[in-house]
Design an enzyme around this catalytic site. Sequence first.
Site, PDB file in Angstrom:
ATOM      1  N   HIS A  53       0.848  -1.199   0.000  1.00 15.87           N
ATOM      2  CA  HIS A  53       0.000   0.000   0.000  1.00 15.87           C
ATOM      3  C   HIS A  53       0.881   1.246   0.000  1.00 15.87           C
ATOM      4  O   HIS A  53       1.972   1.254   0.579  1.00 15.87           O
ATOM      5  CB  HIS A  53      -0.868   0.056   1.262  1.00 15.87           C
ATOM      6  CG  HIS A  53      -1.792  -1.098   1.455  1.00 15.87           C
ATOM      7  ND1 HIS A  53      -1.367  -2.294   1.970  1.00 15.87           N
ATOM      8  CD2 HIS A  53      -3.120  -1.236   1.212  1.00 15.87           C
ATOM      9  CE1 HIS A  53      -2.407  -3.129   2.041  1.00 15.87           C
ATOM     10  NE2 HIS A  53      -3.474  -2.514   1.585  1.00 15.87           N
TER      11      HIS A  53
ATOM     12  N   TYR B 201       0.435   3.774   1.834  1.00 15.65           N
ATOM     13  CA  TYR B 201       0.648   4.271   3.200  1.00 15.65           C
ATOM     14  C   TYR B 201       1.744   3.525   3.952  1.00 15.65           C
ATOM     15  O   TYR B 201       2.182   3.961   5.010  1.00 15.65           O
ATOM     16  CB  TYR B 201      -0.667   4.246   4.006  1.00 15.65           C
ATOM     17  CG  TYR B 201      -1.265   2.876   4.242  1.00 15.65           C
ATOM     18  CD1 TYR B 201      -0.686   1.954   5.111  1.00 15.65           C
ATOM     19  CD2 TYR B 201      -2.431   2.494   3.582  1.00 15.65           C
ATOM     20  CE1 TYR B 201      -1.241   0.707   5.318  1.00 15.65           C
ATOM     21  CE2 TYR B 201      -3.004   1.259   3.782  1.00 15.65           C
ATOM     22  CZ  TYR B 201      -2.403   0.365   4.656  1.00 15.65           C
ATOM     23  OH  TYR B 201      -2.952  -0.879   4.845  1.00 15.65           O
TER      24      TYR B 201
ATOM     25  N   MET C 259      -8.101   2.460   0.729  1.00 11.58           N
ATOM     26  CA  MET C 259      -6.691   2.848   0.740  1.00 11.58           C
ATOM     27  C   MET C 259      -5.831   2.047  -0.236  1.00 11.58           C
ATOM     28  O   MET C 259      -4.615   1.967  -0.067  1.00 11.58           O
ATOM     29  CB  MET C 259      -6.132   2.670   2.159  1.00 11.58           C
ATOM     30  CG  MET C 259      -6.935   3.363   3.248  1.00 11.58           C
ATOM     31  SD  MET C 259      -6.254   3.009   4.877  1.00 11.58           S
ATOM     32  CE  MET C 259      -7.568   3.635   5.939  1.00 11.58           C
TER      33      MET C 259
ATOM     34  N   HIS D 103      -9.090  -1.120  11.957  1.00 14.63           N
ATOM     35  CA  HIS D 103      -8.482  -2.204  11.191  1.00 14.63           C
ATOM     36  C   HIS D 103      -9.034  -3.555  11.647  1.00 14.63           C
ATOM     37  O   HIS D 103      -9.272  -4.449  10.829  1.00 14.63           O
ATOM     38  CB  HIS D 103      -6.961  -2.150  11.361  1.00 14.63           C
ATOM     39  CG  HIS D 103      -6.230  -3.110  10.474  1.00 14.63           C
ATOM     40  ND1 HIS D 103      -6.343  -3.084   9.098  1.00 14.63           N
ATOM     41  CD2 HIS D 103      -5.394  -4.143  10.764  1.00 14.63           C
ATOM     42  CE1 HIS D 103      -5.606  -4.064   8.578  1.00 14.63           C
ATOM     43  NE2 HIS D 103      -5.020  -4.719   9.564  1.00 14.63           N
TER      44      HIS D 103
HETATM   45  N1  HPA Z   1     -12.021   3.907   4.858  1.00 10.14           N
HETATM   46  C1  HPA Z   1     -10.905   3.571   4.168  1.00 10.14           C
HETATM   47  N2  HPA Z   1     -10.504   2.325   3.994  1.00 10.14           N
HETATM   48  C2  HPA Z   1     -11.276   1.352   4.491  1.00 10.14           C
HETATM   49  C3  HPA Z   1     -12.451   1.627   5.224  1.00 10.14           C
HETATM   50  C4  HPA Z   1     -12.841   2.973   5.404  1.00 10.14           C
HETATM   51  O1  HPA Z   1     -13.872   3.303   6.031  1.00 10.14           O
HETATM   52  N3  HPA Z   1     -12.959   0.425   5.587  1.00 10.14           N
HETATM   53  C5  HPA Z   1     -12.135  -0.532   5.101  1.00 10.14           C
HETATM   54  N4  HPA Z   1     -11.102   0.018   4.428  1.00 10.14           N
END
Ligand code: HPA
Length: 273
Positions: free
Chosen positions: A82, A84, A207, A243
């Site tokens: 990712h 991030y 993300m 998470h």
């Molecule tokens: N936002 C961003 N990424 C995510 C979300 C969310 O609410 N839920 C699972 N992945």
Amino acid sequence: MDPTPDAAIGALKAHGLDSLPPLAIVLGSGLGAFADEARDAIAVSYLDIPGFPVPTVEGHAGRLVVGAIEGRRVALFQGRGHYYERGDPGAMRLAIDAFRELGGEALLLTNAAGGLNKEWAPPSLVAITDHINFSGANPLIGYIGHDRFVPLTRAYDEALLATLHEAARTADVEINEGVYMWFSGPSFETPAEIRAARILGADLVGMSTVPEVILARRAGLRCAAVSVVTNYAAGLAGGDPSHEETQAVASQAADRFKRLLRAFIRQYEPRRA
Ligand code: HPA
């Protein structure tokens, strides 16, 4: 930026992967175990493939598994890099380029996302029809050459989207359609950002996936993507996204999601050369 996927290709060949199948699936949150269902599989750790992302996210194993599902050979990316994690939006670049070079033509991406549509109770499945890049990043920054100017007019392939719907029908799985907005993460969005996302036309926020689609389109791969909605986006339902919730709710959808993937693998038709 690492210049070419040559070293990665060499490592894959050294592990017996002289060619890759036309279809690859990137397995997102809650779906990693699908790779364990591949028969006669060759599995290579990303650690052993130069330039492949070393995942730092719990629940993302970091292996390329190539084997047969429903009697058809597929490549399964068990975990992704990712933006991030290390600030590199091109974290999946060499993985995608190596897949293309070794014979790939279609990439199905899966992910977990926050949902903006109140009718999509978690864990709904949603096919992505288009995206909005809200991250400010682009994995092609730093590329030289005309092919960096990638058109994204039809980033999500219509034929693959039709196959997804057909697969959903035969697997008796409900699937919706929506626009995915990419936020860099790793913090979740604010309620104001979600209100803005709604106004801008998003149905899902997440993300991942968008940088992979951009890289894949540059490489000439057809793309499709499916989100599992793991929560109502921030501010829509009171609680905080987390998470842990993402992983737990994604796991609840795993059986349904796997049925959809199996049907997709059966019905997928490689593009004619
Ligand atoms: N936002 C961003 N990424 C995510 C979300 C969310 O609410 N839920 C699972 N992945």
